[in-house]
Structure formats: C-alpha cells, structure tokens
Design a protein around this motif. Structure first.
Motif, short mmCIF file in Angstrom:
data_model
loop_
_atom_site.label_atom_id
_atom_site.label_comp_id
_atom_site.label_asym_id
_atom_site.label_seq_id
_atom_site.Cartn_x
_atom_site.Cartn_y
_atom_site.Cartn_z
N ARG A 26 0.83 -1.19 0.00
CA ARG A 26 0.00 0.00 0.00
C ARG A 26 0.87 1.25 0.00
N ALA A 27 0.45 2.21 -0.81
CA ALA A 27 1.16 3.49 -0.82
C ALA A 27 0.68 4.39 0.31
N LEU A 28 -0.53 4.13 0.81
CA LEU A 28 -1.10 4.93 1.90
C LEU A 28 -1.22 4.06 3.13
N ASN A 29 -0.30 4.25 4.07
CA ASN A 29 -0.35 3.50 5.33
C ASN A 29 -0.75 4.38 6.50
N ARG A 30 -0.70 5.70 6.29
CA ARG A 30 -1.10 6.67 7.31
C ARG A 30 -1.48 7.96 6.59
N PRO A 31 -2.30 8.80 7.22
CA PRO A 31 -2.75 10.02 6.55
C PRO A 31 -1.61 10.91 6.06
N SER A 32 -0.49 10.95 6.78
CA SER A 32 0.61 11.82 6.40
C SER A 32 1.29 11.39 5.12
N ASP A 33 1.06 10.16 4.68
CA ASP A 33 1.70 9.70 3.44
C ASP A 33 1.25 10.52 2.25
N SER A 34 -0.05 10.85 2.20
CA SER A 34 -0.58 11.67 1.10
C SER A 34 -1.99 12.12 1.47
N PRO A 35 -2.15 13.31 2.03
CA PRO A 35 -3.48 13.79 2.41
C PRO A 35 -4.47 13.80 1.25
N THR A 36 -4.02 14.27 0.07
CA THR A 36 -4.93 14.30 -1.07
C THR A 36 -5.26 12.89 -1.55
N GLY A 37 -4.25 12.01 -1.53
CA GLY A 37 -4.50 10.64 -1.91
C GLY A 37 -5.45 9.95 -0.95
N LEU A 38 -5.34 10.29 0.34
CA LEU A 38 -6.23 9.70 1.34
C LEU A 38 -7.68 10.12 1.09
N ILE A 39 -7.89 11.39 0.76
CA ILE A 39 -9.24 11.88 0.49
C ILE A 39 -9.82 11.15 -0.72
N THR A 40 -9.01 11.01 -1.77
CA THR A 40 -9.47 10.30 -2.96
C THR A 40 -9.84 8.85 -2.63
N ALA A 41 -8.98 8.20 -1.83
CA ALA A 41 -9.23 6.81 -1.47
C ALA A 41 -10.50 6.68 -0.64
N MET A 42 -10.71 7.60 0.31
CA MET A 42 -11.90 7.54 1.16
C MET A 42 -13.17 7.75 0.33
N GLN A 43 -13.13 8.72 -0.59
CA GLN A 43 -14.31 8.96 -1.43
C GLN A 43 -14.59 7.76 -2.34
N THR A 44 -13.53 7.17 -2.86
CA THR A 44 -13.70 6.01 -3.74
C THR A 44 -14.24 4.82 -2.96
N ARG A 45 -13.72 4.62 -1.75
CA ARG A 45 -14.22 3.52 -0.91
C ARG A 45 -15.70 3.71 -0.60
#
Length: 293
Positions: free
Chosen positions: A35-54
C-alpha cells in the motif's frame, strides 16, 4: 559569516542520514504492505481520494446486493406465474372437454375433482415465497398470501429495492393483481367451474370459459410486467458491475504501490544511504580523542 563548527557539521550530517534512513524505511513499509497509503501523512490528497472512492464502492456493492435480492424476487414471481398460467391452461382444456355433450355425469365428476385439485395447487403456487416472505402477499407480515379457502391475507403494498442511485424498483405483484380480486379471483372461479361441471355444464361452456380466459390474461399481463422489470434490472446490474470495476481500479491506483517502481526507488535509496555514510566518514575530521590515542 557564520562559523561552521565540528558540532554543527555532525548534527547536520546526522539529520541528513536520519532523513535518508526514514525514506528507506517508508519504501520498505510500502513494499511489505503493498500500500502506498499506510497513514494520513503519506498523502493527504491521496487519502481523500481513497476515502471517497471507498464510499462510492461500498454504496455500489450495497446496491448490487439489493439487485441480487430483487432478481431473486422477480425470478420467483416469474416461475410461480408461469406455473399458474400452465395450470389455468389445463383447466381450460378440461372445461372444453367437460362441455362436450358426449361426456356423462361420471366423466364430469372426474373432471370436477381434477379442477378442484388444480385449484388447491394454484393456491400453493400463490403462496410461493422468497426469503421467507410470500411473493404475492405485498408488505404484509402474514406468512402466507392466501388461506386454504383462497381468501387473500396480504395487502396491496409494493416491495421495492434500491438498485441504483435514485432508482427504487418494485419487485412484486400482489395476489389480487395476479389472481384477481376477492369474489372473482381464479380460486373462486375454479370453485364455480367445478360446481357447474357437476350441475350445470352448459354454463361452463359459456360464461365460465370467458371468465377463465380473462383470468389467464391477467396472469400473463403480470408475467409480462415481471419480465419487463427483470430486463430493466439486468441493464442496471450490468452498469453497476462496470462501475464497480472502475472504482476498484481507481482505489488500487490511489492506495496500491507500483512494485517495480518502488523496488527501484528502494535500491537507489539504499545506494544513496551507503554513499552518504561513506562520504560522511571522510568529511568529518577526527576528534581530539583520536589525536590523543
């Protein structure tokens, strides 16, 4: 001019080495987890995209489960209505046979008994269920749509399923819609036909046959409605399946690592770290203790 001391040089070098080591550790973690995202600090914008997609993916899968349930209702109704139409067709054949003047009282009695048997079977078909609920009983809590006499126990409520955003699909037809209203239902008609077959065969060939054809047409109309809804549901399900694949791919792009690229980055980072260690050992001058040895 700022004076660069040995202590400042050591601290700066240690900080840079620590940063390099942290980058190496992050790459190793990504490879181990995939996984490229293991914590929010890895990529805040990527985290938002992942949460919306989920969220979209979860909603789509919920609707697909509802569509599967809806298809089960429609398939059950389709099977029951086809069986009912077949039974009514058999009754029609018996009515035509019994109306023949060559059939005597004994023959008409046998026909009447078969019609009564078909009527009981038709009630059983009308009590078909899916998921523990009678498919022709509407939204009623009754475990059966009809009792043994052919009296309707359900209601006229529509059973619906949300199969897409803003799309609620009715998945049932009620007993009166398929089998006719109380007092003139197919069950009442078959009871009348059986009685007339014994006592008034003339009426069987005139009024009863016309009513029987009307009842069968009602069944076929309900069957056509179920078929149209099933076709619509198939189209919706195909779109949902395609959307699920797209969302799954989008989520993978947002969360998953590119293994070849990450492996290459890790190797380059390890080489850079080793080079930094080697360079540091040559840049930092010996301390006073080294001279005292």
């Amino acid at each position: 001019m700022t004076r660069i001391t040995q202590q400042m040089l050591g601290r700066s070098t240690l900080s840079n080495l620590q940063q390099s080591l942290s980058r190496t550790e992050k790459l190793q973690e990504q490879l181990s987890t995939g996984r490229a995202l293991n914590r929010p600090s890895d990529s805040p914008t990527g985290l938002i995209t992942a949460m919306q997609t989920r969220s979209s993916l979860a909603s789509t899968r919920t609707q697909m489960r509802a569509a599967d349930n809806a298809q089960g209702w429609l398939d059950s109704a389709d099977s029951a209505l086809q069986s009912a139409a077949s039974m009514v067709g058999r009754v029609r054949d018996l009515v035509v046979q019994g109306a023949n003047a060559s059939v005597g009282p004994t023959g008409r009695e046998n026909i009447a008994r078969e019609i009564e048997s078909i009527r009981d079977g038709l009630i059983d078909v009308a009590n078909s269920s899916f998921g523990g609920r009678p498919i022709f009983g509407g939204t009623s809590d009754s475990p059966r749509a009809y009792d043994a006499t052919g009296a309707f126990l359900g209601d006229g409520g529509a059973v619906t399923r949300t199969v897409a955003d803003g799309v609620m699909l009715p998945v049932n037809v009620t007993g009166p819609e398929a089998f006719g209203p109380a007092g003139s239902s197919l069950f009442d008609l078959l009871t009348t036909i059986a009685a007339d077959m014994r006592t008034d065969p003339t009426n069987v060939a005139t009024n009863n046959l016309t009513d029987l054809d009307a009842g069968r047409d009602r069944l076929l109309a309900s069957l056509g409605e179920i078929g149209a809804r099933s076709n619509r549901l198939t189209s919706i399900t195909e779109r949902a399946t395609s959307l699920e694949l797209n969302l799954t791919q989008r989520l993978s792009e947002a969360e998953s690592v590119d293994l070849p690229e990450t492996i290459m980055e890790l190797q380059m980072q390890e080489v850079a770290y080793q080079a930094a260690l080697s360079a540091t050992s040559r840049v930092i001058q010996p301390s006073l203790l080294d001279f005292l040895r």
